[in-house]
Design an enzyme around this catalytic site. Structure first.
Site, PDB file in Angstrom:
ATOM      1  N   LYS A 131      13.073 -53.181  -0.875  1.00 52.55           N
ATOM      2  CA  LYS A 131      14.289 -52.358  -0.745  1.00 52.55           C
ATOM      3  C   LYS A 131      15.444 -53.301  -0.437  1.00 52.55           C
ATOM      4  O   LYS A 131      15.234 -54.380   0.122  1.00 52.55           O
ATOM      5  CB  LYS A 131      14.130 -51.348   0.404  1.00 52.55           C
ATOM      6  CG  LYS A 131      15.086 -50.181   0.336  1.00 52.55           C
ATOM      7  CD  LYS A 131      14.571 -49.065  -0.550  1.00 52.55           C
ATOM      8  CE  LYS A 131      15.611 -47.999  -0.773  1.00 52.55           C
ATOM      9  NZ  LYS A 131      15.084 -46.854  -1.521  1.00 52.55           N
ATOM     10  N   ASP A 171      19.700 -46.141  -5.249  1.00 57.60           N
ATOM     11  CA  ASP A 171      19.394 -45.312  -4.079  1.00 57.60           C
ATOM     12  C   ASP A 171      20.747 -44.728  -3.664  1.00 57.60           C
ATOM     13  O   ASP A 171      21.672 -44.675  -4.499  1.00 57.60           O
ATOM     14  CB  ASP A 171      18.739 -46.147  -2.961  1.00 57.60           C
ATOM     15  CG  ASP A 171      18.203 -45.281  -1.813  1.00 57.60           C
ATOM     16  OD1 ASP A 171      17.234 -44.557  -2.021  1.00 57.60           O
ATOM     17  OD2 ASP A 171      18.785 -45.310  -0.705  1.00 57.60           O
TER      18      ASP A 171
HETATM   19  P1  NDP Z   1      23.224 -40.169  -3.718  1.00 57.86           P
HETATM   20  O1  NDP Z   1      24.094 -41.218  -3.174  1.00 57.86           O
HETATM   21  O2  NDP Z   1      23.292 -39.829  -5.170  1.00 57.86           O
HETATM   22  O3  NDP Z   1      23.440 -38.800  -2.903  1.00 57.86           O
HETATM   23  C1  NDP Z   1      23.259 -38.738  -1.529  1.00 57.86           C
HETATM   24  C2  NDP Z   1      23.688 -37.347  -1.051  1.00 57.86           C
HETATM   25  O4  NDP Z   1      23.333 -37.213   0.313  1.00 57.86           O
HETATM   26  C3  NDP Z   1      25.175 -37.119  -1.147  1.00 57.86           C
HETATM   27  O5  NDP Z   1      25.435 -35.747  -1.337  1.00 57.86           O
HETATM   28  C4  NDP Z   1      25.656 -37.579   0.243  1.00 57.86           C
HETATM   29  O6  NDP Z   1      26.876 -37.005   0.671  1.00 57.86           O
HETATM   30  C5  NDP Z   1      24.517 -37.073   1.111  1.00 57.86           C
HETATM   31  N1  NDP Z   1      24.408 -37.935   2.299  1.00 57.86           N
HETATM   32  C6  NDP Z   1      24.265 -39.284   2.343  1.00 57.86           C
HETATM   33  N2  NDP Z   1      24.231 -39.718   3.613  1.00 57.86           N
HETATM   34  C7  NDP Z   1      24.365 -38.617   4.383  1.00 57.86           C
HETATM   35  C8  NDP Z   1      24.405 -38.415   5.772  1.00 57.86           C
HETATM   36  N3  NDP Z   1      24.301 -39.422   6.638  1.00 57.86           N
HETATM   37  N4  NDP Z   1      24.556 -37.116   6.216  1.00 57.86           N
HETATM   38  C9  NDP Z   1      24.650 -36.080   5.349  1.00 57.86           C
HETATM   39  N5  NDP Z   1      24.621 -36.227   4.020  1.00 57.86           N
HETATM   40  C10 NDP Z   1      24.482 -37.471   3.550  1.00 57.86           C
HETATM   41  O7  NDP Z   1      21.722 -40.603  -3.310  1.00 57.86           O
HETATM   42  P2  NDP Z   1      20.346 -40.115  -3.906  1.00 57.86           P
HETATM   43  O8  NDP Z   1      20.441 -38.698  -4.339  1.00 57.86           O
HETATM   44  O9  NDP Z   1      19.864 -41.135  -4.860  1.00 57.86           O
HETATM   45  O10 NDP Z   1      19.398 -40.237  -2.622  1.00 57.86           O
HETATM   46  C11 NDP Z   1      19.210 -39.150  -1.698  1.00 57.86           C
HETATM   47  C12 NDP Z   1      17.944 -39.410  -0.885  1.00 57.86           C
HETATM   48  O11 NDP Z   1      16.820 -39.493  -1.776  1.00 57.86           O
HETATM   49  C13 NDP Z   1      17.921 -40.701  -0.070  1.00 57.86           C
HETATM   50  O12 NDP Z   1      17.180 -40.488   1.103  1.00 57.86           O
HETATM   51  C14 NDP Z   1      17.162 -41.649  -0.980  1.00 57.86           C
HETATM   52  O13 NDP Z   1      16.564 -42.716  -0.269  1.00 57.86           O
HETATM   53  C15 NDP Z   1      16.114 -40.711  -1.537  1.00 57.86           C
HETATM   54  N6  NDP Z   1      15.486 -41.139  -2.774  1.00 57.86           N
HETATM   55  C16 NDP Z   1      16.221 -41.394  -3.892  1.00 57.86           C
HETATM   56  C17 NDP Z   1      15.591 -41.776  -5.050  1.00 57.86           C
HETATM   57  C18 NDP Z   1      16.334 -41.943  -6.336  1.00 57.86           C
HETATM   58  O14 NDP Z   1      15.681 -42.088  -7.384  1.00 57.86           O
HETATM   59  N7  NDP Z   1      17.651 -41.931  -6.336  1.00 57.86           N
HETATM   60  C19 NDP Z   1      14.126 -42.001  -5.112  1.00 57.86           C
HETATM   61  C20 NDP Z   1      13.436 -41.630  -3.881  1.00 57.86           C
HETATM   62  C21 NDP Z   1      14.110 -41.244  -2.764  1.00 57.86           C
HETATM   63  P3  NDP Z   1      28.226 -37.898   0.627  1.00 57.86           P
HETATM   64  O15 NDP Z   1      28.569 -37.979  -0.836  1.00 57.86           O
HETATM   65  O16 NDP Z   1      29.199 -37.133   1.441  1.00 57.86           O
HETATM   66  O17 NDP Z   1      27.869 -39.225   1.227  1.00 57.86           O
END
Ligand code: NDP
Length: 451
Positions: A131, A171
């Site tokens: 990571k 991510d």
């Molecule tokens: P994105 O950056 O596309 O989206 C993240 C979302 O979560 C946004 O809506 C963001 O809001 C919100 N968010 C982020 N941090 C916080 C916080 N501290 N409190 C509240 N809301 C928050 O990321 P992903 O969709 O790719 O990832 C989301 C999750 O899924 C993570 O935990 C990631 O590790 C996990 N994941 C992702 C994978 C992938 O293929 N992308 C694979 C496996 C797991 P805002 O825009 O306001 O920051």
């Protein structure tokens, strides 16, 4: 008696991990969740104990820390921190995403890299775990600034990665735009067009279904869990948190499978749409978040629904929760509220979204709880499929990739069932995923000697 002995072994092991990795609280949390399942298993299988497999698993094979200097649009010099954790390569090249978010620390990335090792093993594909990322915040930056930052990031990272060594992906904060800039810089520095990153654009080596994979897989996993109770997603009310990559495609697939998704959120608050976020409304969210880079509140203004500033969605009545935003977003109180409101399925798209207290409450109430390591493994599995297509120099159809993803999610579910079914028939997916993921890595480490 055996339980007391295991509790003591977990305590002793964690005391060492905490002493050696001070202040890395998310890493401690992730390790504890795994060792609670693994230590009893190791006691029954002493070959792993003698070879100190667990002690080796919590120590990254390599940690790379670097400076990322870049110039913003005003001509000012900015400096960020860069990281890559190469955690474990026993079963394949290091594989795992890059996170760009101001809260990124070494401990956070170590937790994610540690989880990644077991998750990647569960997918059945040959991928080790890693990571990386930076404390850079892409929010509010111009495309030009994001490009300059990505180029500087890759100007150091390129010497540590490669298609047979370490293959990063996206991510939080790293989507198609960032992968494009990172890939362009790698290609320029190495003079080589190769599958060094996954999540690439369709026209330049990306796989169909990769953007959808994590959210789709999370929903396929929920469906598999429901099947064990002769049930399905049809007609279920779902809460989704987040509105990024994972949340968008979890919403799409859950809706396609007959469920009604009534919430989405971002770090500022959540919207509640009791009529459901259908395909047309989701298209609006995708444009809002992926192109306009706006806030979820704008959905409430457009569709005349309620917006809850600074709140998370877990107080809304539902059958299924699909947390898809970030770590520790469901605490003990949220878990109790969910269950009191009738929620009986939690399938995690985010990594470690539930606190240990929340997990204990799910277990006590015997709900269907699919932890991230299993339920969100579809993303990295499809990254593995992207690597295969890059090596073959072939591009599979949408149906073929989706079919493989669906099968992998079913296989992961079977593995959890195999290692996690208790005497009363309840499936402890935490235990199942942790042991299922551990065995393959541990056996490979045993075979490869003390390295
Ligand atoms: P994105 O950056 O596309 O989206 C993240 C979302 O979560 C946004 O809506 C963001 O809001 C919100 N968010 C982020 N941090 C916080 C916080 N501290 N409190 C509240 N809301 C928050 O990321 P992903 O969709 O790719 O990832 C989301 C999750 O899924 C993570 O935990 C990631 O590790 C996990 N994941 C992702 C994978 C992938 O293929 N992308 C694979 C496996 C797991 P805002 O825009 O306001 O920051």
């Amino acid at each position: 008696m055996a339980n007391q002995m295991h509790d003591q072994l977990v305590k002793d092991f964690m005391a060492q991990v905490i002493a050696k990795n001070q202040g890395e609280v998310e890493f401690h949390q992730a390790v504890e969740e795994v060792v609670e399942s693994i230590i009893p298993f190791i006691e029954e299988n002493p070959k792993y104990k003698a070879a100190k497999i667990l002690e080796r698993c919590v120590e990254p094979e390599r940690v790379i820390l670097f400076r990322i200097p870049w110039v913003d649009d005003k001509g000012e010099v900015q400096v960020n921190k860069g990281y890559r954790i190469e955690m474990n390569s026993a079963i394949g090249p290091y594989k795992g995403g890059l996170r760009f978010h101001p809260t990124v620390t070494l401990g956070m990335l170590k937790f994610l890299a540690f989880e990644q090792v077991f998750k990647n093993s569960l997918t059945t594909l040959p991928m080790g775990g890693g990571k990386g990322g930076s404390d850079f915040d892409p929010k509010g930056k111009s495309d030009n600034e994001v490009m300059h930052f990505c180029q500087s990031f890759m100007s150091e990272l390129f010497r540590h990665i490669g298609p047979n060594t370490d293959v990063p992906a996206g991510d939080i904060g790293v989507g198609g735009r960032e992968i494009g800039f990172l890939f362009g810089q790698y290609k320029r520095l190495r003079n080589e067009f190769t599958g060094v990153l996954t999540g690439k654009g369709r026209e330049w080596g990306g796989s169909l279904i990769r953007p959808e994979a994590t959210g789709y897989g999370q929903v396929y996993f929920a469906e598999e869990m429901l099947k064990t109770r002769g049930d399905s997603l049809k007609g279920k009310i779902c809460l989704v948190s987040g509105s990024g990559n994972v949340a968008q495609y979890a919403t799409e697939k859950a809706t396609e499978m007959g469920a009604k998704v009534v919430t989405m959120s971002d770090s500022a608050g959540f919207i509640y749409d009791p009529d459901g976020i259908d395909a047309e409304k989701l298209a609006y969210v995708m444009h809002l978040k992926n192109v306009k880079r706006g806030r979820i509140k704008e959905y409430a203004d457009k569709y005349g629904v309620e917006y809850f500033e600074g709140k998370r969605p877990w107080g809304i009545k539902c059958d299924v929760a699909l947390p898809s935003a970030t770590q520790n977003e469901i605490d003990g109180d949220d878990a109790r509220t969910l269950i009191n409101n009738g929620c009986f399925v939690v399938s995690e798209g985010a990594n470690m979204p539930s606190t240990p207290e929340a997990i204990a409450i799910y277990m006590e109430n015997r709900i269907l709880y699919g932890l991230g390591k299993a339920a969100n493994a579809g993303g990295v599995a499809t990254s593995g499929l992207e690597m295969s297509q890059n090596s073959l120099r072939l591009s599979w159809t949408r149906e073929e990739v989706d079919g493989r993803l669906h099968q992998i999610m079913k296989d992961i579910h079977e593995t959890c069932k195999k290692y996690g079914t208790e005497e009363d028939g309840y499936i402890d997916y935490v235990k199942g995923a942790n042991i299922g993921g551990f065995v393959k890595v541990a056996d490979a480490m045993l075979a490869q000697g003390v390295v």
